[in-house]
Enzyme design. Structure first.
Site, PDB file in Angstrom:
ATOM      1  N   GLY A 329       0.855  -1.199   0.110  1.00 15.33           N
ATOM      2  CA  GLY A 329      -0.052   0.008   0.050  1.00 15.33           C
ATOM      3  C   GLY A 329       1.003   1.337  -0.079  1.00 15.33           C
ATOM      4  O   GLY A 329       1.937   1.193  -0.035  1.00 15.33           O
ATOM      5  N   GLY A 330       0.226   2.356  -0.002  1.00 13.94           N
ATOM      6  CA  GLY A 330       0.857   3.451  -0.134  1.00 13.94           C
ATOM      7  C   GLY A 330       1.893   3.890  -1.197  1.00 13.94           C
ATOM      8  O   GLY A 330       1.415   3.504  -2.272  1.00 13.94           O
ATOM      9  N   PHE A 331       3.016   3.548  -0.996  1.00 12.15           N
ATOM     10  CA  PHE A 331       3.956   3.682  -2.041  1.00 12.15           C
ATOM     11  C   PHE A 331       4.512   2.287  -2.689  1.00 12.15           C
ATOM     12  O   PHE A 331       5.177   2.505  -3.797  1.00 12.15           O
ATOM     13  CB  PHE A 331       5.235   4.372  -1.583  1.00 12.15           C
ATOM     14  CG  PHE A 331       4.993   5.871  -1.187  1.00 12.15           C
ATOM     15  CD1 PHE A 331       4.535   6.788  -1.965  1.00 12.15           C
ATOM     16  CD2 PHE A 331       4.744   6.085   0.319  1.00 12.15           C
ATOM     17  CE1 PHE A 331       4.097   8.040  -1.540  1.00 12.15           C
ATOM     18  CE2 PHE A 331       4.588   7.160   0.617  1.00 12.15           C
ATOM     19  CZ  PHE A 331       4.173   8.371  -0.059  1.00 12.15           C
ATOM     20  N   GLY A 332       4.089   1.172  -2.236  1.00 10.53           N
ATOM     21  CA  GLY A 332       4.479   0.124  -3.036  1.00 10.53           C
ATOM     22  C   GLY A 332       4.575  -1.061  -1.934  1.00 10.53           C
ATOM     23  O   GLY A 332       3.842  -1.007  -0.768  1.00 10.53           O
ATOM     24  N   THR A 333       4.847  -2.150  -2.318  1.00 11.55           N
ATOM     25  CA  THR A 333       4.853  -3.499  -1.306  1.00 11.55           C
ATOM     26  C   THR A 333       6.383  -3.467  -0.896  1.00 11.55           C
ATOM     27  O   THR A 333       7.430  -3.243  -1.280  1.00 11.55           O
ATOM     28  CB  THR A 333       4.872  -4.504  -2.596  1.00 11.55           C
ATOM     29  OG1 THR A 333       3.796  -4.294  -3.448  1.00 11.55           O
ATOM     30  CG2 THR A 333       4.579  -5.828  -1.763  1.00 11.55           C
ATOM     31  N   VAL A 334       6.153  -3.998   0.451  1.00 16.01           N
ATOM     32  CA  VAL A 334       7.486  -4.154   1.421  1.00 16.01           C
ATOM     33  C   VAL A 334       7.739  -5.710   1.386  1.00 16.01           C
ATOM     34  O   VAL A 334       6.788  -6.324   1.923  1.00 16.01           O
ATOM     35  CB  VAL A 334       7.300  -3.380   2.702  1.00 16.01           C
ATOM     36  CG1 VAL A 334       8.680  -3.358   3.435  1.00 16.01           C
ATOM     37  CG2 VAL A 334       6.749  -2.034   2.487  1.00 16.01           C
ATOM     38  N   LYS A 350      11.382  -2.138  -0.051  1.00 12.58           N
ATOM     39  CA  LYS A 350      10.327  -1.499  -0.494  1.00 12.58           C
ATOM     40  C   LYS A 350      10.233  -1.256  -2.112  1.00 12.58           C
ATOM     41  O   LYS A 350      11.171  -0.665  -2.607  1.00 12.58           O
ATOM     42  CB  LYS A 350       9.855   0.028   0.050  1.00 12.58           C
ATOM     43  CG  LYS A 350       8.589   0.623  -0.314  1.00 12.58           C
ATOM     44  CD  LYS A 350       8.492   2.000   0.263  1.00 12.58           C
ATOM     45  CE  LYS A 350       8.141   1.579   1.938  1.00 12.58           C
ATOM     46  NZ  LYS A 350       6.708   2.147   2.503  1.00 12.58           N
ATOM     47  N   ASP A 449       3.717  12.764   5.066  1.00 10.39           N
ATOM     48  CA  ASP A 449       2.868  11.527   5.166  1.00 10.39           C
ATOM     49  C   ASP A 449       2.778  10.753   6.580  1.00 10.39           C
ATOM     50  O   ASP A 449       3.039   9.781   6.629  1.00 10.39           O
ATOM     51  CB  ASP A 449       2.937  10.299   4.052  1.00 10.39           C
ATOM     52  CG  ASP A 449       1.837   9.614   3.757  1.00 10.39           C
ATOM     53  OD1 ASP A 449       0.664  10.011   4.195  1.00 10.39           O
ATOM     54  OD2 ASP A 449       2.195   8.631   2.804  1.00 10.39           O
TER      55      ASP A 449
END
Ligand SMILES: *[C@@H]1O[C@H](CO)[C@@H](O)[C@H](O)[C@H]1NC(C)=O
Ligand SMILES: *[C@@H]1O[C@H](CO)[C@@H](O)[C@H](O)[C@H]1NC(C)=O
Ligand SMILES: *[C@@H]1O[C@H](CO)[C@@H](O)[C@H](O)[C@H]1NC(C)=O
Ligand SMILES: *[C@@H]1O[C@H](CO)[C@@H](O)[C@H](O)[C@H]1NC(C)=O
Length: 602
Positions: A329-334, A350, A449
């Site tokens: 989510g947000g900026f990408g997959t972790v 990330k 954020d």
């Protein structure tokens, strides 16, 4: 990768038995080391990669080539040998010292013919497809000769004369070749007799009669009888090979030899002292080049201290295995991963797919500077890697997960409620991290954020802010010049929704929401009409402010004074006008009780 290799085709030497030592300066370095010793190769098929004509004979000799024309044989130690290391006394990368010893014998077909020599090679790959025999040594060919992208280093035992195309062939020599047939360095070879180790002589093939007889052979067989290697570790000097421990030397099928092979059995000792530094240098250059070649890099990507190799991140995360996903989510997959085999060194990677790679260069410049941020309440950014259309950011792995999960998910699943003390501690920690970003670092960093899912909690229950500066990526990614609103629902200051302006004051607003969230255990919005700061404000106005405290903290389960303080500071931070909000420095002073919180008026 260490290797012994040989090639046969044109000319060379008659059977001589040699022990060769190669060593470089011993420097204390960190990192994994390699040590091995082969006293013969019987049963070692699985440790040695052979190609071309090379094979392990039933009696345990490693035969690189037999006496055929125009053939090559190569064999590599199967495992890669790490020669790059970090010098303990500095942070420089440098080439690890290594030491190797091997015994080989070369047997020509007939007294009038000879083959080319044998090399000890370090190559980034054991696959030397397309390499030619003869003067190309099984390493190169006419097209690749001299190409700096070869990254091949060879210690060449060339006992031939005059057959090479180059101009360096003054006869028998040991040469250091780097990417090319032309030796960068040549050294006179000295030998001492097996039976009289004290006796050393220049080993020039034109000199002694028996040796001269070795010349002008057309093809030879090359055997390696034993090989030891060390790149540091417990025994920094490769084990000396004792001839009596090795398999019997191969029989020379050539009948008309005209001399006693014992006479020419000799140990070749290299006077490498003058070569040592050069060897190291060459390796270093080679490594640098290889680093650049391994991934296709644009010029600006080179020399970024925080750039990581895709390969390393790939293997650290099991190839970005789904099982390793710890967040999305947000900026990408972790993904969770570990860089070294010791699982203690855990990282979070990330994976971001930006809207566009436009402006990525500027963004990475920013990431580079963010990599220098260091504060106990920030997640440490370790590095980045650009791969195709993706950007991979690597952080320290923070074990306890996000504040979001501690406030909402875990209580729902296990009933474990975050205690007041820990909550207050976390609130102060986040404030301290933001203060560092806004005022204490060399430039102002607006987080943009701040929210519970961006606060990670470490083993000591310290909060660490993550994702700082990343919001810029979304902004830059947009093609048009219209402003993209960055931030998360419920945390966005009114001026951001109005005109898209982020500032430290808008971070303070988000912090205020987060503070109220920590106290109340309620999400900033959970329906269209609910907005946490408004709700707390109403309770405050009606004199029921303690109803805002998380009901999961039963009465007496929290410090009334601290809760009152936190609510007041939270509301102060959530004021409509940016200029009415306190700075993070003031917030810290309020929370620490160093300053009285002003009465709320709106
Ligand atoms: C070579 O094989 C022998 C017998 O299988 C084994 O004992 C030895 O450890 C091997 N040597 C290396 C360097 O792997
Ligand atoms: C070796 O390299 C060549 C060309 O670079 C490639 O075609 C071949 O598949 C490689 N072989 C192996 C076994 O990797
Ligand atoms: C070797 O390469 C050179 C230059 O690349 C070329 O002129 C020459 O014809 C080549 N020789 C052979 C035998 O292919
Ligand atoms: C080599 O081995 C033989 C027999 O085991 C022994 O007598 C001799 O001393 C050894 N030489 C060296 C240099 O270790």
């Amino acid at each position: 990768m260490g290797s012994a290799r040989s090639t046969t085709s044109l000319m060379l030497v008659l059977g001589f038995l040699s022990t060769v030592h190669v060593w470089t300066q011993i420097v204390k370095t960190e990192g994994p080391t390699t040590e091995f010793i082969f006293r013969g190769f019987r049963g070692n098929q699985s440790e040695i990669l052979t190609a071309g004509d090379a094979t392990i004979t039933p009696d345990g000799l490693l035969r690189l080539t037999d006496q055929k024309l125009d053939i090559t044989g190569t064999s590599f130690y199967r495992k890669p040998v790490r020669l790059l290391a970090t010098d303990r006394s500095s942070t420089n990368s440098m080439v690890r010292s290594f030491s190797t010893c091997f015994v080989f014998v070369i047997i020509p077909t007939s007294p009038s013919n000879g083959g080319y020599g044998l090399t000890l090679t370090i190559s980034p790959t054991p696959n030397r497809t397309g390499a030619d025999s003869g003067q190309y040594l099984g390493l190169l060919n006419n097209d690749t000769n001299g190409n700096p992208r070869n990254h091949v280093f060879a210690l060449e035992f060339d006992t031939a004369q005059g057959f090479k195309d180059g101009d360096d062939r003054a006869g028998n020599h040991i040469g250091i070749n780097y990417n090319s047939l032309t030796s960068d360095i040549q050294e006179a070879v000295v030998y001492h007799d097996n039976d009289d180790p004290g006796r050393k002589e220049d080993f020039t093939l034109q000199s002694g009669d028996p040796i001269r007889a070795l010349l002008n052979k057309k093809a030879s067989a090359h055997y390696v009888m034993g090989w030891s290697f060390s790149s540091g570790g417990e025994h920094p000097v490769a084990a000396m090979l004792n001839l009596s421990d090795l398999p019997r030397r191969p029989l020379n099928t050539e009948k008309k030899r005209g001399y006693d092979s014992k006479d020419i059995a000799m140990i070749v000792a290299l006077s490498v002292v003058t070569l040592i530094l050069l060897v190291s240098l060459i390796f270093f250059v080679m490594y640098k080049k290889r680093l650049q070649q391994g991934e296709i890099l644009e010029d600006w990507e080179i020399n970024h201290p925080h750039r990581l190799r895709y390969k390393d991140l790939y293997s650290a995360t099991d190839g970005f295995n789904e099982d390793r996903i710890i967040g999305a989510g947000g900026f990408g997959t972790v993904f969770r991963g570990s860089l070294s085999s010791s699982s203690s060194d855990q990282i979070a990677v990330k994976k971001i797919v930006p809207n566009s790679m436009q402006g990525i260069r500027e963004f990475i410049a920013e990431i580079e500077s963010l990599g220098r941020l260091s504060h106990k309440n920030l997640v440490k950014l370790r590095g980045w890697c650009k791969h195709k259309g993706e950007l991979l950011l690597t952080y320290d792995y923070i074990p306890k997960g996000s504040l979001y999960s501690l406030l909402y998910t875990i209580p729902r699943q296990t009933g474990a409620v975050l205690s007041w003390d820990v909550r207050f501690q976390i609130a102060k920690g986040i404030a301290s991290g933001l203060l560092y970003l806004h005022e204490e670092w060399e430039q102002i960093v607006v987080h943009r954020d701040v929210k519970t899912s961006n606060v990670l909690i470490d083993e000591d229950m310290n909060p660490r802010l993550g994702d700082f500066g990343l919001a810029r990526l979304c902004e830059r990614g947009s093609q048009s010049h219209t402003t993209v609103i960055v931030g998360s629902q419920g945390y966005m200051a009114p001026e951001i929704t109005r005109n898209g302006v982020s500032s430290p004051a808008s971070d303070v607003f988000a912090f205020g929401v987060l503070l109220l969230e920590i106290v109340s255990g309620r999400k900033p919005t959970d329906s269209e009409s609910f907005f946490l700061p408004d709700w707390v404000m109403e309770l405050h106005a009606s004199g029921e402010k303690f109803r805002a405290v998380d009901p999961k903290l039963k009465s007496g389960g929290y410090d009334v004074g601290e809760a009152k303080l936190a609510l007041a500071v939270g509301l102060l931070c959530c004021r409509q006008r940016p200029v009415s909000r306190p700075s993070m420095r003031m917030v810290m002073r309020y929370l620490n009780g160093d300053e009285e919180v002003p009465e709320l008026d709106n």
